[in-house]
Design an enzyme around this catalytic site. Sequence first.
Site, PDB file in Angstrom:
ATOM      1  N   CYS A 143       0.871  -1.177   0.000  1.00 37.97           N
ATOM      2  CA  CYS A 143       0.000   0.000   0.000  1.00 37.97           C
ATOM      3  C   CYS A 143       0.906   1.225   0.000  1.00 37.97           C
ATOM      4  CB  CYS A 143      -0.957  -0.019   1.187  1.00 37.97           C
ATOM      5  SG  CYS A 143      -0.151   0.161   2.788  1.00 37.97           S
ATOM      6  N   GLN A 144       0.434   2.337   0.510  1.00 36.36           N
ATOM      7  CA  GLN A 144       1.247   3.557   0.520  1.00 36.36           C
ATOM      8  C   GLN A 144       2.325   3.525   1.600  1.00 36.36           C
ATOM      9  OE1 GLN A 144       1.025   5.889  -1.803  1.00 36.36           O
ATOM     10  NE2 GLN A 144       2.659   7.115  -0.925  1.00 36.36           N
TER      11      GLN A 144
END
Length: 122
Positions: A89-90
Site C-alpha cells: 500500500c502507501q
Amino acid sequence: MDFLRIDTIIAVLVVLFILSRFLPVKGVKQIKIAELKELLKDKDLQFIDVRTEGEFGYYHIPGFINIPLHQLSNKANQLNKEKEVVVICQSGMRSKKASKVLKKMGFIKITDVKSGVSNWNR
C-alpha cells in the site's frame, strides 16, 4: 475503589488494542522494500496493491495489480490461494489490514511490504 479498577482495566485494554494495530499479523511474512525488488523477478508470485484506484493510477510499481482494500473481500477470488501473495500500500497500514483479510479467507502464503510504495524510490 471499584472505579479505579474499572479505569485500570479500560486503560490496559486500550493500550493492548493500540499495540495490536502495530504488531505483525501472525503467519504473514514481513519484508522491506529492498527485499521486494528481488521478489519482483519471481513470476510465480502474485503482487497486489491495495491502495485506491486513484492512488494506483497516479503511480504504481510495475507488476502489481490493483485491488483496493475496500474491495479485497469481493475480489480475492481473482487470486490463487495456492500461490504466494505480496501485498503493498502507501505506507504499510492498509497492506497489514489486507494481510489479515487474506489470512481469514484462507490464504496461506502472504507477504506484507512494511514500508509501502512511498519508499520505493528511496
